[in-house]
Design a protein around this motif. Structure first.
Motif, PDB file in Angstrom:
ATOM      1  N   ALA A   1       0.827  -1.204   0.000  1.00  0.00           N
ATOM      2  CA  ALA A   1       0.000   0.000   0.000  1.00  0.00           C
ATOM      3  C   ALA A   1       0.864   1.258   0.000  1.00  0.00           C
ATOM      4  N   GLN A   2       1.958   1.212   0.758  1.00  0.00           N
ATOM      5  CA  GLN A   2       2.885   2.352   0.804  1.00  0.00           C
ATOM      6  C   GLN A   2       3.528   2.568  -0.561  1.00  0.00           C
ATOM      7  N   THR A   3       3.860   1.467  -1.239  1.00  0.00           N
ATOM      8  CA  THR A   3       4.433   1.571  -2.583  1.00  0.00           C
ATOM      9  C   THR A   3       3.456   2.237  -3.538  1.00  0.00           C
ATOM     10  N   ALA A   4       2.198   1.824  -3.466  1.00  0.00           N
ATOM     11  CA  ALA A   4       1.166   2.417  -4.326  1.00  0.00           C
ATOM     12  C   ALA A   4       1.036   3.911  -4.056  1.00  0.00           C
ATOM     13  N   LYS A   5       1.038   4.282  -2.790  1.00  0.00           N
ATOM     14  CA  LYS A   5       0.918   5.693  -2.420  1.00  0.00           C
ATOM     15  C   LYS A   5       2.082   6.504  -2.993  1.00  0.00           C
ATOM     16  N   GLN A   6       3.300   5.977  -2.872  1.00  0.00           N
ATOM     17  CA  GLN A   6       4.485   6.686  -3.366  1.00  0.00           C
ATOM     18  C   GLN A   6       4.424   6.897  -4.876  1.00  0.00           C
ATOM     19  N   VAL A   7       3.958   5.867  -5.590  1.00  0.00           N
ATOM     20  CA  VAL A   7       3.857   5.975  -7.047  1.00  0.00           C
ATOM     21  C   VAL A   7       2.857   7.053  -7.437  1.00  0.00           C
ATOM     22  N   VAL A   8       1.688   7.060  -6.757  1.00  0.00           N
ATOM     23  CA  VAL A   8       0.661   8.054  -7.065  1.00  0.00           C
ATOM     24  C   VAL A   8       1.168   9.466  -6.774  1.00  0.00           C
ATOM     25  N   VAL A   9       1.758   9.657  -5.611  1.00  0.00           N
ATOM     26  CA  VAL A   9       2.268  10.981  -5.227  1.00  0.00           C
ATOM     27  C   VAL A   9       3.327  11.461  -6.214  1.00  0.00           C
ATOM     28  N   GLN A  10       4.226  10.539  -6.612  1.00  0.00           N
ATOM     29  CA  GLN A  10       5.289  10.902  -7.555  1.00  0.00           C
ATOM     30  C   GLN A  10       4.713  11.302  -8.905  1.00  0.00           C
ATOM     31  N   ARG A  11       3.732  10.548  -9.394  1.00  0.00           N
ATOM     32  CA  ARG A  11       3.149  10.858 -10.698  1.00  0.00           C
ATOM     33  C   ARG A  11       2.407  12.198 -10.663  1.00  0.00           C
ATOM     34  N   ILE A  12       1.709  12.464  -9.553  1.00  0.00           N
ATOM     35  CA  ILE A  12       1.007  13.751  -9.420  1.00  0.00           C
ATOM     36  C   ILE A  12       2.010  14.894  -9.370  1.00  0.00           C
ATOM     37  N   ARG A  13       3.112  14.691  -8.638  1.00  0.00           N
ATOM     38  CA  ARG A  13       4.144  15.735  -8.553  1.00  0.00           C
ATOM     39  C   ARG A  13       4.765  16.002  -9.923  1.00  0.00           C
ATOM     40  N   GLU A  14       5.042  14.926 -10.666  1.00  0.00           N
ATOM     41  CA  GLU A  14       5.608  15.095 -12.012  1.00  0.00           C
ATOM     42  C   GLU A  14       4.637  15.838 -12.931  1.00  0.00           C
ATOM     43  N   ALA A  15       3.348  15.502 -12.805  1.00  0.00           N
ATOM     44  CA  ALA A  15       2.344  16.170 -13.637  1.00  0.00           C
ATOM     45  C   ALA A  15       2.262  17.658 -13.291  1.00  0.00           C
ATOM     46  N   GLU A  16       2.295  17.971 -11.988  1.00  0.00           N
ATOM     47  CA  GLU A  16       2.252  19.374 -11.558  1.00  0.00           C
ATOM     48  C   GLU A  16       3.467  20.136 -12.076  1.00  0.00           C
ATOM     49  N   ARG A  17       4.633  19.509 -11.973  1.00  0.00           N
ATOM     50  CA  ARG A  17       5.859  20.162 -12.455  1.00  0.00           C
ATOM     51  C   ARG A  17       5.792  20.420 -13.961  1.00  0.00           C
ATOM     52  N   GLY A  18       5.268  19.431 -14.682  1.00  0.00           N
ATOM     53  CA  GLY A  18       5.140  19.604 -16.129  1.00  0.00           C
ATOM     54  C   GLY A  18       4.206  20.744 -16.485  1.00  0.00           C
ATOM     55  N   MET A  19       3.110  20.864 -15.751  1.00  0.00           N
ATOM     56  CA  MET A  19       2.148  21.935 -16.010  1.00  0.00           C
ATOM     57  C   MET A  19       2.742  23.299 -15.684  1.00  0.00           C
ATOM     58  N   ILE A  20       3.479  23.373 -14.582  1.00  0.00           N
ATOM     59  CA  ILE A  20       4.112  24.645 -14.197  1.00  0.00           C
ATOM     60  C   ILE A  20       5.145  25.054 -15.244  1.00  0.00           C
TER      61      ILE A  20
END
Length: 376
Positions: free
Chosen positions: A107-126
């Motif tokens: 579950a922790q692995t899944a959470k880390q993957v989701v958080v990382q992908r959201i962060r990457e998406a935010e960075r790309g948008m910025i």
């Protein structure tokens, strides 16, 4: 429960400005990672989340081969055709599986993957947002100061005002609000870095665009800018409509427009001249407030010899050479200045009288009138 999951994704989409599809794809990838983490397997797994209902299906994928080397990822043709005779070698067969509840680590692995992908998406948008805003002005608040580097809160991200882009003489404190020029945007491992400037000539140009409607409408154009931040700026302007005075438009009634720019730049002096395609006229105007007797042009060397009255020499050169240095930048010509007497002694003749040059001396506006000793 699944409907609540979709509603949560839609709320996240609104909050983060990230598409629903991208968020669901991130969760699908996270569940694949969690599955492999939980079962310690290298099986080829695919997760599918229904975009409407939120139902989650997990499929184990196997390649159909003649001879099975790894039963976790391969299946024999005979076994596959027992399920469906239409299967052939090279096809992929999928089995829907019902994994047991994932453990804490999975579950922790899944959470880390989701958080990382959201962060990457935010960075790309910025990055995409600010790369398209290069050359614009933004207003930001000083968040912190570290080793003379100033970090600006711009809302969605943090901008960097390096010491080399600060204006000599300006004092900065935390929580001060500043207008800044977006100079550059770069991708880094820490996310997009937005580099800001207070000393860039583009800041002056953008400030005039905000204050002068004729520039916004395209009637008046800023042809060239030369700036020594914190001290003096020269700009050359041109009007496409002959009935419009470009210098007067930039100065404004009683100097209100240029005064607004000067106030934003904390008292920086600004000279505004008329642009001309005639280099003699342009150089003569650029040396304002000094009077010019004659301009001798060398087209090949792109240089000019400028002759001024003896009493105007120090004014034409300016304090520490600033006036002639800015004029040379403004015109993109090398400029050598000689007084009337120096020219006569060097060439053994009086300079030619060029009344046209004297008469066409362009208007210049200096919000602080230079004193005689100002140019010494």
């Amino acid at each position: 429960m699944n409907r609540e999951f979709i509603l949560a994704i839609e709320d996240l989409e609104k909050e983060k400005q990230i598409s629903k599809d991208l968020l669901i794809e991130a969760i699908e990838s996270a569940l694949v990672s969690a599955y492999k983490k939980n079962y310690g397997t290298s099986q080829n797994v695919r997760v599918n989340i229904d975009r409407e209902t939120g139902d989650i299906d997990v499929f184990m994928r196997r390649d159909i081969v003649e001879e099975v080397d790894d039963p976790f990822v391969e299946v024999s043709l005979e076994e596959a055709q027992a399920i469906d005779p239409a299967y052939e070698l090279g096809d992929v067969i999928e089995y829907q599986v019902k994994p047991r509840d994932f453990g804490r680590i999975a579950a922790q692995t899944a959470k880390q993957v989701v958080v990382q992908r959201i962060r990457e998406a935010e960075r790309g948008m910025i990055y995409d947002d600010y790369i398209n805003r290069q050359g614009e002005i933004i207003t930001g608040q000083i968040q912190r100061i570290s080793n003379e580097t100033i970090f600006i809160n711009m809302g969605r991200t943090e901008g960097i005002l390096a010491v080399t882009e600060q204006v000599p003489g300006e004092h900065y404190d935390v929580n001060d609000r500043l207008r800044l020029y977006i100079m550059d945007v770069k991708k880094t491992t820490k996310g997009p870095q937005v580099y800001l400037s207070r000393s860039h000539p583009g800041l002056v140009k953008r400030l005039f665009e905000l204050e002068v409607p004729e520039i916004q409408d395209g009637i008046v154009e800023i042809k060239s800018i030369a700036r020594e931040a914190g001290s003096r700026t020269k700009i050359a302007v041109f009007a496409s409509d002959e009935s419009v005075d470009p210098v007067g438009s930039c100065v404004g009634a009683r100097g209100t427009r240029v005064q607004a720019v000067v106030d934003e730049l904390n008292g920086e002096k600004i000279d505004i001249i008329n642009w001309s395609d005639d280099p003699s006229e342009l150089i003569s105007s650029a040396l304002s407030p000094a009077k010019v007797e004659q301009v001798i042009i060398d087209e090949e060397e792109r240089s000019a010899l400028v002759i001024v009255p003896d009493y105007q020499l120090s004014l034409a050169i300016g304090k520490e050479g600033q006036n002639v240095r800015l004029a040379a930048k403004l015109c993109s010509w090398k400029i050598d200045i000689k007084s009337h007497t120096q020219y006569a002694e060097a060439y053994g003749e009086e300079p030619a009288e060029e009344e046209d040059v004297l008469d066409s001396q362009a208007e210049a506006y200096d919000i602080i009138e230079p004193e005689e000793n100002d140019a010494q």
